[in-house]
Design a protein around this motif. Structure first.
Motif, PDB file in Angstrom:
ATOM      1  N   GLU A 114       0.835  -1.197   0.000  1.00 12.37           N
ATOM      2  CA  GLU A 114       0.000   0.000   0.000  1.00 12.37           C
ATOM      3  C   GLU A 114       0.870   1.247   0.000  1.00 12.37           C
ATOM      4  N   LYS A 133      -1.082  -1.071  -4.437  1.00  9.02           N
ATOM      5  CA  LYS A 133      -2.272  -0.235  -4.420  1.00  9.02           C
ATOM      6  C   LYS A 133      -1.790   1.179  -4.099  1.00  9.02           C
ATOM      7  N   GLU A 135      -2.628   5.275  -3.587  1.00  8.97           N
ATOM      8  CA  GLU A 135      -3.602   6.330  -3.322  1.00  8.97           C
ATOM      9  C   GLU A 135      -2.857   7.653  -3.180  1.00  8.97           C
ATOM     10  N   ARG A 152       1.815  -6.894 -12.635  1.00 10.00           N
ATOM     11  CA  ARG A 152       0.597  -6.235 -13.118  1.00 10.00           C
ATOM     12  C   ARG A 152       0.563  -4.776 -12.645  1.00 10.00           C
ATOM     13  N   GLU A 153      -0.153  -3.973 -13.403  1.00  9.68           N
ATOM     14  CA  GLU A 153      -0.266  -2.555 -13.064  1.00  9.68           C
ATOM     15  C   GLU A 153      -0.965  -2.388 -11.720  1.00  9.68           C
ATOM     16  N   PRO A 154      -0.554  -1.376 -10.954  1.00  9.56           N
ATOM     17  CA  PRO A 154      -1.165  -1.175  -9.635  1.00  9.56           C
ATOM     18  C   PRO A 154      -2.576  -0.616  -9.767  1.00  9.56           C
ATOM     19  N   SER A 155      -3.376  -0.819  -8.718  1.00  8.13           N
ATOM     20  CA  SER A 155      -4.650  -0.099  -8.663  1.00  8.13           C
ATOM     21  C   SER A 155      -4.303   1.300  -8.162  1.00  8.13           C
ATOM     22  N   ILE A 156      -4.887   2.313  -8.796  1.00  8.78           N
ATOM     23  CA  ILE A 156      -4.540   3.701  -8.478  1.00  8.78           C
ATOM     24  C   ILE A 156      -5.810   4.488  -8.241  1.00  8.78           C
ATOM     25  N   SER A 157      -5.839   5.232  -7.124  1.00  9.15           N
ATOM     26  CA  SER A 157      -6.931   6.184  -6.894  1.00  9.15           C
ATOM     27  C   SER A 157      -6.304   7.517  -6.521  1.00  9.15           C
TER      28      SER A 157
END
Length: 168
Positions: A114, A133, A135, A152-157
């Motif tokens: 994270e 992940k 943020e 794999r590409e990260p989840s991004i917010s």
């Protein structure tokens, strides 16, 4: 009769031995090198130059104007202003307050690492070696990242104002 005294001495000394599991650098303008053997590291105050070798636990950099390099950490937290942290590899990453610069590899395991960025004007360069992940909040933060083809590409917010997130 000696056994109760030995037991009492052990109970009195045990809390102080537990505190030995952390490397602490405080004050102003210290220049230190340490070898970590799993210990957590706390850097506070202003203007320290610290080189951490080996495998550290959680590294906390708080205050201003610190320059910290490290080989490996379970996590890295940077808060305050104008701190520089560069390292080989860390797990979770938190960057807060203003104008901090961080450059490191992020290793994720079975659960994604994270990365949490808030505050303003940070410059963050990451190499992802596992799932992550990301943020990003706050204002005018710049985060660039890269990853090998098998990651794999990260989840991004993202939220906030004028934040920039780019894949290099």
């Amino acid at each position: 009769m000696r056994l109760p005294h030995l037991l009492l001495a052990t109970l009195i000394l045990a809390p102080s031995l537990a505190g030995a599991e952390e490397i602490s650098i405080a004050g102003v303008g210290q220049s230190r090198d340490f070898t970590c053997n799993g210990e957590d590291v706390a850097i506070t105050g202003q203007g320290h130059t610290v080189e951490l070798k080996g495998s550290c636990g959680a590294i906390g950099i708080h205050g201003s104007g610190h320059k910290v390099s490290f080989e490996d950490a379970t996590s890295l937290a940077v808060s305050g202003a104008q701190n520089r942290a560069s390292g080989g590899s860390t797990g979770n990453l938190t960057v807060e307050t203003a104008e901090n610069t961080v450059s490191t590899k992020i290793h994720g395991g079975e659960t994604p690492a994270e990365i949490d960025v808030s505050g303003a004007d940070h410059v963050i360069e990451l190499e992802l070696t596992g799932p992550a992940k990301i943020e990003v909040g706050g204002a005018k933060n710049s985060l660039s990242w890269t990853a090998a083809a098998d990651v794999r590409e990260p989840s991004i917010s993202t939220s906030g104002i004028e934040n920039r997130i780019v894949k290099r």
